[in-house]
Design a protein around this motif. Structure first.
Motif, PDB file in Angstrom:
ATOM      1  N   PHE A  61       0.826  -1.214   0.000  1.00  0.00           N
ATOM      2  CA  PHE A  61       0.000   0.000   0.000  1.00  0.00           C
ATOM      3  C   PHE A  61       0.860   1.264   0.000  1.00  0.00           C
ATOM      4  O   PHE A  61       0.345   2.364   0.223  1.00  0.00           O
ATOM      5  CB  PHE A  61      -0.933   0.000   1.212  1.00  0.00           C
ATOM      6  CG  PHE A  61      -2.012  -1.051   1.138  1.00  0.00           C
ATOM      7  CD1 PHE A  61      -3.200  -0.805   0.471  1.00  0.00           C
ATOM      8  CD2 PHE A  61      -1.832  -2.293   1.730  1.00  0.00           C
ATOM      9  CE1 PHE A  61      -4.196  -1.766   0.392  1.00  0.00           C
ATOM     10  CE2 PHE A  61      -2.819  -3.268   1.658  1.00  0.00           C
ATOM     11  CZ  PHE A  61      -4.000  -3.004   0.985  1.00  0.00           C
ATOM     12  N   GLU A  62       2.174   1.106  -0.267  1.00  0.00           N
ATOM     13  CA  GLU A  62       3.087   2.252  -0.208  1.00  0.00           C
ATOM     14  C   GLU A  62       3.277   2.960  -1.541  1.00  0.00           C
ATOM     15  O   GLU A  62       4.140   3.815  -1.673  1.00  0.00           O
ATOM     16  CB  GLU A  62       4.442   1.785   0.336  1.00  0.00           C
ATOM     17  CG  GLU A  62       4.475   1.628   1.843  1.00  0.00           C
ATOM     18  CD  GLU A  62       4.241   2.950   2.556  1.00  0.00           C
ATOM     19  OE1 GLU A  62       5.172   3.775   2.632  1.00  0.00           O
ATOM     20  OE2 GLU A  62       3.110   3.158   3.043  1.00  0.00           O
ATOM     21  N   GLY A  63       2.494   2.574  -2.528  1.00  0.00           N
ATOM     22  CA  GLY A  63       2.541   3.303  -3.785  1.00  0.00           C
ATOM     23  C   GLY A  63       3.320   2.594  -4.875  1.00  0.00           C
ATOM     24  O   GLY A  63       4.081   1.649  -4.635  1.00  0.00           O
ATOM     25  N   ALA A  69       1.650   6.817  -2.173  1.00  0.00           N
ATOM     26  CA  ALA A  69       1.417   6.094  -0.921  1.00  0.00           C
ATOM     27  C   ALA A  69       0.056   6.484  -0.343  1.00  0.00           C
ATOM     28  O   ALA A  69      -0.279   7.659  -0.238  1.00  0.00           O
ATOM     29  CB  ALA A  69       2.525   6.404   0.082  1.00  0.00           C
ATOM     30  N   GLY A  70      -0.736   5.484   0.003  1.00  0.00           N
ATOM     31  CA  GLY A  70      -2.047   5.728   0.579  1.00  0.00           C
ATOM     32  C   GLY A  70      -3.151   5.920  -0.442  1.00  0.00           C
ATOM     33  O   GLY A  70      -4.342   5.873  -0.083  1.00  0.00           O
ATOM     34  N   LEU A 114       1.594  -4.512  -8.528  1.00  0.00           N
ATOM     35  CA  LEU A 114       2.318  -5.736  -8.869  1.00  0.00           C
ATOM     36  C   LEU A 114       3.400  -5.454  -9.901  1.00  0.00           C
ATOM     37  O   LEU A 114       4.472  -6.066  -9.876  1.00  0.00           O
ATOM     38  CB  LEU A 114       1.339  -6.786  -9.391  1.00  0.00           C
ATOM     39  CG  LEU A 114       1.896  -8.185  -9.668  1.00  0.00           C
ATOM     40  CD1 LEU A 114       2.588  -8.754  -8.433  1.00  0.00           C
ATOM     41  CD2 LEU A 114       0.786  -9.115 -10.132  1.00  0.00           C
ATOM     42  N   GLY A 115       3.151  -4.496 -10.799  1.00  0.00           N
ATOM     43  CA  GLY A 115       4.113  -4.218 -11.856  1.00  0.00           C
ATOM     44  C   GLY A 115       5.156  -3.183 -11.520  1.00  0.00           C
ATOM     45  O   GLY A 115       6.246  -3.177 -12.118  1.00  0.00           O
ATOM     46  N   SER A 116       4.870  -2.282 -10.555  1.00  0.00           N
ATOM     47  CA  SER A 116       5.832  -1.199 -10.287  1.00  0.00           C
ATOM     48  C   SER A 116       5.791  -0.744  -8.833  1.00  0.00           C
ATOM     49  O   SER A 116       5.780   0.456  -8.550  1.00  0.00           O
ATOM     50  CB  SER A 116       5.542  -0.005 -11.211  1.00  0.00           C
ATOM     51  OG  SER A 116       4.236   0.515 -10.974  1.00  0.00           O
ATOM     52  N   LEU A 117       5.745  -1.703  -7.907  1.00  0.00           N
ATOM     53  CA  LEU A 117       5.683  -1.355  -6.483  1.00  0.00           C
ATOM     54  C   LEU A 117       6.874  -0.482  -6.086  1.00  0.00           C
ATOM     55  O   LEU A 117       8.011  -0.727  -6.499  1.00  0.00           O
ATOM     56  CB  LEU A 117       5.670  -2.620  -5.629  1.00  0.00           C
ATOM     57  CG  LEU A 117       5.505  -2.405  -4.119  1.00  0.00           C
ATOM     58  CD1 LEU A 117       4.136  -1.822  -3.798  1.00  0.00           C
ATOM     59  CD2 LEU A 117       5.712  -3.723  -3.370  1.00  0.00           C
ATOM     60  N   LEU A 119       9.534   0.273  -3.878  1.00  0.00           N
ATOM     61  CA  LEU A 119      10.344  -0.336  -2.827  1.00  0.00           C
ATOM     62  C   LEU A 119      11.612   0.486  -2.663  1.00  0.00           C
ATOM     63  O   LEU A 119      12.556   0.365  -3.442  1.00  0.00           O
ATOM     64  CB  LEU A 119      10.683  -1.791  -3.189  1.00  0.00           C
ATOM     65  CG  LEU A 119       9.522  -2.785  -3.155  1.00  0.00           C
ATOM     66  CD1 LEU A 119       9.986  -4.158  -3.631  1.00  0.00           C
ATOM     67  CD2 LEU A 119       8.935  -2.886  -1.750  1.00  0.00           C
ATOM     68  N   THR A 120      11.611   1.335  -1.661  1.00  0.00           N
ATOM     69  CA  THR A 120      12.751   2.197  -1.378  1.00  0.00           C
ATOM     70  C   THR A 120      13.145   2.033   0.081  1.00  0.00           C
ATOM     71  O   THR A 120      12.418   1.435   0.885  1.00  0.00           O
ATOM     72  CB  THR A 120      12.392   3.668  -1.641  1.00  0.00           C
ATOM     73  OG1 THR A 120      11.388   4.081  -0.683  1.00  0.00           O
ATOM     74  CG2 THR A 120      11.852   3.861  -3.062  1.00  0.00           C
ATOM     75  N   GLN A 121      14.278   2.594   0.436  1.00  0.00           N
ATOM     76  CA  GLN A 121      14.694   2.552   1.839  1.00  0.00           C
ATOM     77  C   GLN A 121      13.683   3.265   2.716  1.00  0.00           C
ATOM     78  O   GLN A 121      13.408   2.839   3.845  1.00  0.00           O
ATOM     79  CB  GLN A 121      16.073   3.187   1.992  1.00  0.00           C
ATOM     80  CG  GLN A 121      16.700   2.936   3.359  1.00  0.00           C
ATOM     81  CD  GLN A 121      16.974   1.457   3.606  1.00  0.00           C
ATOM     82  OE1 GLN A 121      17.555   0.780   2.774  1.00  0.00           O
ATOM     83  NE2 GLN A 121      16.551   0.953   4.760  1.00  0.00           N
ATOM     84  N   GLU A 122      13.092   4.317   2.198  1.00  0.00           N
ATOM     85  CA  GLU A 122      12.096   5.072   2.966  1.00  0.00           C
ATOM     86  C   GLU A 122      10.857   4.217   3.248  1.00  0.00           C
ATOM     87  O   GLU A 122      10.373   4.164   4.388  1.00  0.00           O
ATOM     88  CB  GLU A 122      11.687   6.330   2.202  1.00  0.00           C
ATOM     89  CG  GLU A 122      10.615   7.149   2.913  1.00  0.00           C
ATOM     90  CD  GLU A 122      10.113   8.306   2.062  1.00  0.00           C
ATOM     91  OE1 GLU A 122       9.287   9.094   2.571  1.00  0.00           O
ATOM     92  OE2 GLU A 122      10.520   8.408   0.892  1.00  0.00           O
ATOM     93  N   THR A 123      10.321   3.534   2.223  1.00  0.00           N
ATOM     94  CA  THR A 123       9.126   2.721   2.455  1.00  0.00           C
ATOM     95  C   THR A 123       9.445   1.528   3.347  1.00  0.00           C
ATOM     96  O   THR A 123       8.624   1.134   4.185  1.00  0.00           O
ATOM     97  CB  THR A 123       8.535   2.231   1.123  1.00  0.00           C
ATOM     98  OG1 THR A 123       9.500   1.429   0.423  1.00  0.00           O
ATOM     99  CG2 THR A 123       8.116   3.402   0.252  1.00  0.00           C
TER     100      THR A 123
END
Length: 423
Positions: A61-63, A69-70, A114-117, A119-123
């Motif tokens: 759910f983080e974008g 995000a949200g 699913l295709g472009s979640l 995923l960063t250090q922040e999330t």
């Protein structure tokens, strides 16, 4: 076919990228339940990196590339829908219930993450903190909140796929880095490791075409291979654990190993546990609550798992001044009586009726019906079993229930967890 048996229409297809699609039309209300099951749970985590399956329940759910995000939840709620996710030992699922006109939105949102979640250090840092706070609130600072953690550790070896709870180890979560998270996502979050179920006001052919335009464009990743997990033998030596805690009263839990959930033996053992502790007509409730008056509540149930071994539990919470030993003694008396004498036919009939009532209640709701189709497609390989489930349970005879009790619920095959009220 008995007149009270419900059969739901099912249309099943597999897209070129491996995504399994199950559609069950129901035009009774202009709503559609969208349910996406991924064949990944805490049993797929590696030693030292537990908790990642549950972490993704939050990270999803983080974008993504086109969704902030949200915004996933906000977009669904804006059209009058709802969305959520859950994680368990054997699966992770994501689901929305939306008006029929918002089906394309729900599918697009699922395809986006699913295709472009993102995923960063922040999330990662943000949602790791959220999970750690969740553990404090739901497990650490709630009376009896850590019961599942203790029972899992008593019932399974530490190196077993079910040997750690879904919430995972907080030390493992702290140690996980961005590379671990991205690798877990790339391995398990792909269309060929998922089942998408649509239940509601949809036409099957049109629904599949909509799925093709959104999720059908995503690439397959190669379904992860698991080594077979053999069933564990019964527990031996009566392993015990005592917990001194700030709880309202003493409590006692018994645990057994059962066969995998996709077996007739499991179904029979589940009925035996229902006879033992399923509801206020059960043996444990009558003995501990009504007759002996030592407990404020008592019950028993089974937790069906797919990788070789499931679990069964009995539990009781003491009235003030009653010690855990009294609870265990009374529970063991009823367990022994069930093992030695078997159930009465009327008890098995009541257990079946209770199962049917709960099963039909779940099927009456579009969202839980979609969840059941996703479950049976993912774990059993056939969503059509949902239409056969009542017949399967109805066909179990009292003799089979008695045999399951003798085989799986013997007192010497139990583990014991007790809570002592700190004084």
């Amino acid at each position: 076919m008995p007149p009270d048996v419900v059969r739901y229409p099912l249309h099943r297809t597999t897209l070129a990228n491996g995504l399994q699609v199950v559609v069950s039309p129901d035009p009774s209300v202009p709503v559609v339940a969208v349910n996406l099951w991924f064949d990944v749970g805490s049993r797929d985590e590696q030693p030292g990196r537990t908790g990642l399956a549950h972490l993704f329940e939050h990270l999803m759910f983080e974008g993504s590339a086109q969704v902030a995000a949200g915004e996933h939840l906000a977009a669904v709620q804006a059209v009058g829908g709802s969305a959520n996710a859950t994680t368990w030992f054997d699966r992770t699922n994501y689901f929305e219930t939306v008006p029929t006109g918002a089906l394309d939105l729900a599918l697009w949102l699922e395809a986006e993450r699913l295709g472009s979640l993102r995923l960063t250090q922040e999330t990662l840092d943000n949602q790791r903190d959220v999970v750690m706070e969740e553990k404090r609130q739901r497990y650490d600072n709630v009376p009896y909140g850590d019961v599942l953690i203790h029972l899992v550790e008593l019932t399974f070896p530490a190196d077993h796929p079910y040997g750690h709870p879904t919430i995972g180890s907080m030390a493992d979560l702290v140690a996980a880095d961005l590379a671990d998270v991205r690798s877990f996502f790339a391995t398990h979050y792909a269309p060929d490791n998922a089942v998408l179920t649509l239940v509601g006001d949809v036409d099957p052919a049109d629904a599949v075409a909509r799925v093709e335009r959104t999720l059908g464009r995503l690439p397959a990743a190669g379904r992860p291979r698991r080594s077979p997990t053999p069933g564990l033998p019964p527990l031996a030596g009566v392993p015990r654990r005592e917990v001194a805690a700030r709880v309202p009263s003493d409590a006692a839990y018994l645990a057994w190993r059962l066969p995998a959930r996709d077996s007739r033996h499991f179904d029979a053992a589940e009925l035996a546990l229902a006879v033992l502790g399923g509801g206020q007509t059960s043996r444990l409730h009558r003995r501990l609550v009504r007759t002996d008056e030592v407990a404020e509540g008592a019950g028993a149930s089974a937790t069906g798992l797919i990788a070789g071994t499931s679990t069964g539990f009995a539990h009781a919470r003491a009235l003030p001044g009653v010690a855990a030993e009294a609870l265990e003694e009374a529970m063991l008396a009823e367990v022994t009586r069930l093992v030695d004498e078997g159930p009465e036919p009327a008890e098995v009939d009541r257990a079946k009726a209770q199962f049917e009532r709960e099963w039909l209640s779940d099927l009456a709701r579009l969202d839980s019906r979609a969840d059941l189709f996703g479950c049976y497609a993912t774990l059993h390989g056939d969503p059509g079993e949902v239409n056969e489930r009542l017949d399967q349970v109805r066909s179990i005879e009292p003799d089979a229930v008695a045999a399951a009790a003798r085989m799986y619920l013997r007192p010497e095959q139990r583990a014991v967890l007790t809570y002592r009220k700190e004084r």
